[in-house]
Design a protein around this motif. Sequence first.
Motif, PDB file in Angstrom:
ATOM      1  N   ASP A 115       0.899  -1.245   0.050  1.00  0.00           N
ATOM      2  CA  ASP A 115      -0.073  -0.158   0.017  1.00  0.00           C
ATOM      3  C   ASP A 115       1.012   1.328   0.070  1.00  0.00           C
ATOM      4  O   ASP A 115       1.733   1.173   0.657  1.00  0.00           O
ATOM      5  CB  ASP A 115      -0.950   0.035   0.983  1.00  0.00           C
ATOM      6  N   THR A 116       0.565   2.100  -0.850  1.00  0.00           N
ATOM      7  CA  THR A 116       1.356   3.274  -0.707  1.00  0.00           C
ATOM      8  C   THR A 116       1.017   4.333   0.217  1.00  0.00           C
ATOM      9  O   THR A 116       1.799   5.324   0.598  1.00  0.00           O
ATOM     10  CB  THR A 116       0.663   4.175  -2.128  1.00  0.00           C
ATOM     11  N   ASP A 117       0.119   4.173   1.064  1.00  0.00           N
ATOM     12  CA  ASP A 117      -0.268   4.990   2.339  1.00  0.00           C
ATOM     13  C   ASP A 117       0.513   4.329   3.487  1.00  0.00           C
ATOM     14  O   ASP A 117       0.271   3.285   3.752  1.00  0.00           O
ATOM     15  CB  ASP A 117      -1.812   4.646   2.509  1.00  0.00           C
ATOM     16  N   PRO A 118       1.222   5.191   4.119  1.00  0.00           N
ATOM     17  CA  PRO A 118       1.973   4.783   5.473  1.00  0.00           C
ATOM     18  C   PRO A 118       1.018   4.343   6.676  1.00  0.00           C
ATOM     19  O   PRO A 118       1.692   3.284   7.304  1.00  0.00           O
ATOM     20  CB  PRO A 118       3.036   5.840   5.739  1.00  0.00           C
ATOM     21  N   SER A 119       0.036   4.956   6.748  1.00  0.00           N
ATOM     22  CA  SER A 119      -0.818   4.771   7.617  1.00  0.00           C
ATOM     23  C   SER A 119      -1.450   3.212   7.342  1.00  0.00           C
ATOM     24  O   SER A 119      -1.657   2.431   8.493  1.00  0.00           O
ATOM     25  CB  SER A 119      -2.216   5.589   7.880  1.00  0.00           C
ATOM     26  N   ALA A 120      -1.866   2.875   6.218  1.00  0.00           N
ATOM     27  CA  ALA A 120      -2.328   1.668   5.785  1.00  0.00           C
ATOM     28  C   ALA A 120      -1.203   0.366   6.169  1.00  0.00           C
ATOM     29  O   ALA A 120      -1.658  -0.563   6.432  1.00  0.00           O
ATOM     30  CB  ALA A 120      -2.663   1.602   4.441  1.00  0.00           C
ATOM     31  N   GLN A 121      -0.022   0.935   5.872  1.00  0.00           N
ATOM     32  CA  GLN A 121       1.124  -0.112   5.991  1.00  0.00           C
ATOM     33  C   GLN A 121       1.072  -0.384   7.581  1.00  0.00           C
ATOM     34  O   GLN A 121       1.232  -1.467   7.824  1.00  0.00           O
ATOM     35  CB  GLN A 121       2.428   0.329   5.694  1.00  0.00           C
ATOM     36  N   GLU A 122       0.953   0.513   8.484  1.00  0.00           N
ATOM     37  CA  GLU A 122       1.162   0.494   9.883  1.00  0.00           C
ATOM     38  C   GLU A 122      -0.230  -0.265  10.492  1.00  0.00           C
ATOM     39  O   GLU A 122       0.058  -1.373  11.019  1.00  0.00           O
ATOM     40  CB  GLU A 122       1.058   1.854  10.675  1.00  0.00           C
ATOM     41  N   ALA A 132      -1.792 -12.835  15.094  1.00  0.00           N
ATOM     42  CA  ALA A 132      -0.614 -13.682  15.209  1.00  0.00           C
ATOM     43  C   ALA A 132      -0.361 -14.443  13.859  1.00  0.00           C
ATOM     44  O   ALA A 132      -0.098 -15.661  13.815  1.00  0.00           O
ATOM     45  CB  ALA A 132      -1.080 -14.504  16.382  1.00  0.00           C
ATOM     46  N   VAL A 133      -0.124 -13.490  12.793  1.00  0.00           N
ATOM     47  CA  VAL A 133       0.124 -14.281  11.559  1.00  0.00           C
ATOM     48  C   VAL A 133       1.245 -13.556  10.926  1.00  0.00           C
ATOM     49  O   VAL A 133       1.375 -12.265  11.170  1.00  0.00           O
ATOM     50  CB  VAL A 133      -0.935 -14.364  10.364  1.00  0.00           C
ATOM     51  N   PRO A 134       2.169 -13.934  10.132  1.00  0.00           N
ATOM     52  CA  PRO A 134       3.224 -13.302   9.407  1.00  0.00           C
ATOM     53  C   PRO A 134       2.716 -12.584   8.399  1.00  0.00           C
ATOM     54  O   PRO A 134       1.777 -13.078   7.650  1.00  0.00           O
ATOM     55  CB  PRO A 134       4.327 -14.551   8.974  1.00  0.00           C
ATOM     56  N   LEU A 135       3.313 -11.410   8.204  1.00  0.00           N
ATOM     57  CA  LEU A 135       2.983 -10.618   6.981  1.00  0.00           C
ATOM     58  C   LEU A 135       4.010  -9.635   6.632  1.00  0.00           C
ATOM     59  O   LEU A 135       4.601  -8.946   7.408  1.00  0.00           O
ATOM     60  CB  LEU A 135       1.597  -9.762   7.166  1.00  0.00           C
ATOM     61  N   THR A 136       4.422  -9.810   5.268  1.00  0.00           N
ATOM     62  CA  THR A 136       5.544  -8.658   4.816  1.00  0.00           C
ATOM     63  C   THR A 136       4.726  -7.584   4.192  1.00  0.00           C
ATOM     64  O   THR A 136       3.837  -7.797   3.202  1.00  0.00           O
ATOM     65  CB  THR A 136       6.212  -9.382   3.704  1.00  0.00           C
ATOM     66  N   VAL A 137       5.219  -6.543   4.656  1.00  0.00           N
ATOM     67  CA  VAL A 137       4.234  -5.250   4.438  1.00  0.00           C
ATOM     68  C   VAL A 137       5.330  -4.386   3.584  1.00  0.00           C
ATOM     69  O   VAL A 137       6.784  -4.149   4.122  1.00  0.00           O
ATOM     70  CB  VAL A 137       3.797  -4.355   5.627  1.00  0.00           C
ATOM     71  N   ARG A 138       4.906  -3.726   2.532  1.00  0.00           N
ATOM     72  CA  ARG A 138       5.819  -2.871   1.677  1.00  0.00           C
ATOM     73  C   ARG A 138       4.947  -1.651   1.175  1.00  0.00           C
ATOM     74  O   ARG A 138       3.617  -1.754   1.273  1.00  0.00           O
ATOM     75  CB  ARG A 138       6.121  -3.823   0.237  1.00  0.00           C
TER      76      ARG A 138
END
Length: 253
Positions: A115-122, A132-138
């Motif tokens: 997501d291009t939105d930093p708040s969405a990434q957070e 409690a699941v792994p997720l790669t955020v970019r």
Amino acid sequence: MSAMTWKRFLPKRRKLRLTRSLMKDRTRELAEIIKSESRMRVMGGPFEGLALPDAMSWGDLAPKLLGIYESELAGAVDALVAWAPSRVVNVGCAEGYYAVGLARRLPGTEVIAYDTDPSAQELSALCARLNAVPLTVRGTCSPDELANLARSEPRLGIVLDCEGFERELLLTTPEAFRHAAILVECHDTIHAGLTDRIAQAFAGSHDITRITQGARNPHAIPMLQTWNEADRWLVVSERRAAVMTWLWLQPKA
């Protein structure tokens, strides 16, 4: 002066703005009730049990917690899970509804959320921690990056909701996605005829299901049955600007 009397003297556009403002205020009030009743967990649909953060980066919280958000896509989500992708990419992840929802349903499968939105990434990272699941955020996903992921994976699952950027992501090099399964929201309101263009580009390599936004039945939701009718309809609305269309693209055998 009564409310009905003073409203008669307002300009039409101002009346419309006032009505929308009042609807938003009431929607927020109703969402607080649903948040309390649900304890911030999705109560139905393909992601039942998903814990959500107490904030949204896109859209309304109430339909997601009720489990009816984009309910037209439930069958496509189930089909994507059954397809057993080797990796999943979600471009336009917002608060993580799809990315984390799929990570819960596909344990052991890497999910990458863009997501291009930093708040969405957070928020999506927070959603992953809550569940409690792994997720790669970019951040930004370029057409080349998505195409390279598709070329490197034997079975890449892709979920796109990126406000028109699906045109660049899918139509720049459509041949790169011949082994990928794709669920894409098509923004014809931004790029006229985009749904048809994507369908034509993938007709040779994929079986295509066209999904159109449909009706909701708020009367069938148990927790809403004691609410007045206006509130029932208001809380299930996704407030879309136009009737939406999605494409479910599954690679041909």
